[in-house]
Scaffold this motif. Structure first.
Motif, PDB file in Angstrom:
ATOM      1  N   MET A 193       3.040  -1.639  -0.658  1.00 53.63           N
ATOM      2  CA  MET A 193       2.168  -0.505  -0.960  1.00 53.63           C
ATOM      3  C   MET A 193       2.991   0.690  -1.443  1.00 53.63           C
ATOM      4  O   MET A 193       2.556   1.444  -2.313  1.00 53.63           O
ATOM      5  CB  MET A 193       1.348  -0.118   0.277  1.00 53.63           C
ATOM      6  CG  MET A 193       0.272  -1.124   0.625  1.00 53.63           C
ATOM      7  SD  MET A 193      -0.948  -1.313  -0.672  1.00 53.63           S
ATOM      8  CE  MET A 193      -1.796   0.225  -0.554  1.00 53.63           C
ATOM      9  N   LYS A 194       4.195   0.895  -0.871  1.00 48.39           N
ATOM     10  CA  LYS A 194       5.056   1.986  -1.302  1.00 48.39           C
ATOM     11  C   LYS A 194       5.444   1.808  -2.773  1.00 48.39           C
ATOM     12  O   LYS A 194       5.454   2.764  -3.551  1.00 48.39           O
ATOM     13  CB  LYS A 194       6.321   2.055  -0.443  1.00 48.39           C
ATOM     14  CG  LYS A 194       6.108   2.596   0.923  1.00 48.39           C
ATOM     15  CD  LYS A 194       7.425   2.635   1.672  1.00 48.39           C
ATOM     16  CE  LYS A 194       7.220   3.044   3.109  1.00 48.39           C
ATOM     17  NZ  LYS A 194       8.464   3.024   3.872  1.00 48.39           N
ATOM     18  N   THR A 195       5.751   0.579  -3.160  1.00 44.84           N
ATOM     19  CA  THR A 195       6.131   0.296  -4.536  1.00 44.84           C
ATOM     20  C   THR A 195       4.977   0.607  -5.478  1.00 44.84           C
ATOM     21  O   THR A 195       5.166   1.228  -6.534  1.00 44.84           O
ATOM     22  CB  THR A 195       6.545  -1.177  -4.685  1.00 44.84           C
ATOM     23  OG1 THR A 195       7.557  -1.471  -3.727  1.00 44.84           O
ATOM     24  CG2 THR A 195       7.073  -1.473  -6.066  1.00 44.84           C
ATOM     25  N   LYS A 196       3.760   0.186  -5.105  1.00 46.34           N
ATOM     26  CA  LYS A 196       2.588   0.476  -5.925  1.00 46.34           C
ATOM     27  C   LYS A 196       2.349   1.983  -6.030  1.00 46.34           C
ATOM     28  O   LYS A 196       2.030   2.503  -7.093  1.00 46.34           O
ATOM     29  CB  LYS A 196       1.338  -0.208  -5.364  1.00 46.34           C
ATOM     30  CG  LYS A 196       1.240  -1.649  -5.664  1.00 46.34           C
ATOM     31  CD  LYS A 196      -0.110  -2.163  -5.196  1.00 46.34           C
ATOM     32  CE  LYS A 196      -0.353  -3.546  -5.695  1.00 46.34           C
ATOM     33  NZ  LYS A 196      -1.669  -4.032  -5.309  1.00 46.34           N
ATOM     34  N   PHE A 197       2.515   2.681  -4.903  1.00 43.41           N
ATOM     35  CA  PHE A 197       2.296   4.121  -4.888  1.00 43.41           C
ATOM     36  C   PHE A 197       3.302   4.839  -5.780  1.00 43.41           C
ATOM     37  O   PHE A 197       2.937   5.717  -6.562  1.00 43.41           O
ATOM     38  CB  PHE A 197       2.386   4.635  -3.441  1.00 43.41           C
ATOM     39  CG  PHE A 197       2.163   6.104  -3.324  1.00 43.41           C
ATOM     40  CD1 PHE A 197       0.897   6.644  -3.463  1.00 43.41           C
ATOM     41  CD2 PHE A 197       3.231   6.973  -3.115  1.00 43.41           C
ATOM     42  CE1 PHE A 197       0.688   8.011  -3.364  1.00 43.41           C
ATOM     43  CE2 PHE A 197       3.043   8.331  -3.018  1.00 43.41           C
ATOM     44  CZ  PHE A 197       1.759   8.858  -3.152  1.00 43.41           C
ATOM     45  N   ILE A 198       4.565   4.471  -5.701  1.00 39.60           N
ATOM     46  CA  ILE A 198       5.614   5.101  -6.521  1.00 39.60           C
ATOM     47  C   ILE A 198       5.376   4.792  -8.000  1.00 39.60           C
ATOM     48  O   ILE A 198       5.504   5.657  -8.868  1.00 39.60           O
ATOM     49  CB  ILE A 198       7.007   4.649  -6.057  1.00 39.60           C
ATOM     50  CG1 ILE A 198       7.298   5.233  -4.681  1.00 39.60           C
ATOM     51  CG2 ILE A 198       8.081   5.060  -7.056  1.00 39.60           C
ATOM     52  CD1 ILE A 198       8.563   4.719  -4.036  1.00 39.60           C
ATOM     53  N   LEU A 199       4.987   3.570  -8.310  1.00 46.11           N
ATOM     54  CA  LEU A 199       4.711   3.191  -9.688  1.00 46.11           C
ATOM     55  C   LEU A 199       3.520   3.971 -10.238  1.00 46.11           C
ATOM     56  O   LEU A 199       3.571   4.492 -11.360  1.00 46.11           O
ATOM     57  CB  LEU A 199       4.445   1.678  -9.769  1.00 46.11           C
ATOM     58  CG  LEU A 199       4.217   1.110 -11.159  1.00 46.11           C
ATOM     59  CD1 LEU A 199       5.447   1.304 -12.027  1.00 46.11           C
ATOM     60  CD2 LEU A 199       3.870  -0.368 -11.078  1.00 46.11           C
ATOM     61  N   LEU A 200       2.460   4.099  -9.446  1.00 50.07           N
ATOM     62  CA  LEU A 200       1.280   4.844  -9.859  1.00 50.07           C
ATOM     63  C   LEU A 200       1.604   6.325 -10.059  1.00 50.07           C
ATOM     64  O   LEU A 200       1.181   6.936 -11.043  1.00 50.07           O
ATOM     65  CB  LEU A 200       0.158   4.676  -8.827  1.00 50.07           C
ATOM     66  CG  LEU A 200      -1.155   5.372  -9.153  1.00 50.07           C
ATOM     67  CD1 LEU A 200      -1.753   4.794 -10.419  1.00 50.07           C
ATOM     68  CD2 LEU A 200      -2.118   5.261  -7.993  1.00 50.07           C
TER      69      LEU A 200
END
Length: 138
Positions: A16-23
């Motif tokens: 989820m952290k990776t998705k959040f940073i990418l977004l």
């Protein structure tokens, strides 16, 4: 408030952290991009006829004034004369402005070439080739 965000952010798993940073990165990238403007051409009418006007205007070269007379006669150069022309231009142009062949008479050129031969470090055969080239241009 910032402390609460930090606590929530640490509880989220890595996926989820990776998705959040990418977004967040994509949002930042698009918010800084330039805006494009599309023109509305539906209301623009095309011209019925296009006329092209050409005008001949005499041009005076003020950057490089013409100081030397220009010869109008064209002489075909043999290979030897062409090589002598190149030698004349490259050797004489090292120390001073290049004189046109018709700036001096056929009687004056041999004396000039003889006086410049040592400075230009040219052999007798090279000087005679340059003299032949100059005579062909006068």
């Amino acid at each position: 408030m910032l402390l609460g965000f930090f606590i929530i952010f640490t509880k989220i798993d890595i996926y989820m952290k990776t998705k959040f940073i990418l977004l967040a990165s994509i949002s930042l990238l698009f918010s800084c991009a330039t805006k494009s403007i599309v023109a509305d051409t539906s209301k623009t009418t095309a011209p019925v006829e296009i006329t092209v006007v050409q005008e001949v205007v005499p041009v005076v070269n003020t950057v490089v004034p013409e100081t030397k007379p220009v010869t109008n006669n064209m002489v075909m150069l043999t290979r030897e004369l062409y090589e002598s022309k190149i030698l004349f231009e490259n050797s004489c142009n090292k120390c001073h402005n290049l004189y046109a062949p018709n700036e001096f008479s056929k009687e004056q050129w041999p004396k000039i070439l003889k006086s410049m031969q040592k400075n230009a470090e040219l052999s007798d055969s090279q000087i005679s080739g340059i003299q032949e080239y100059i005579n062909s241009q006068i």
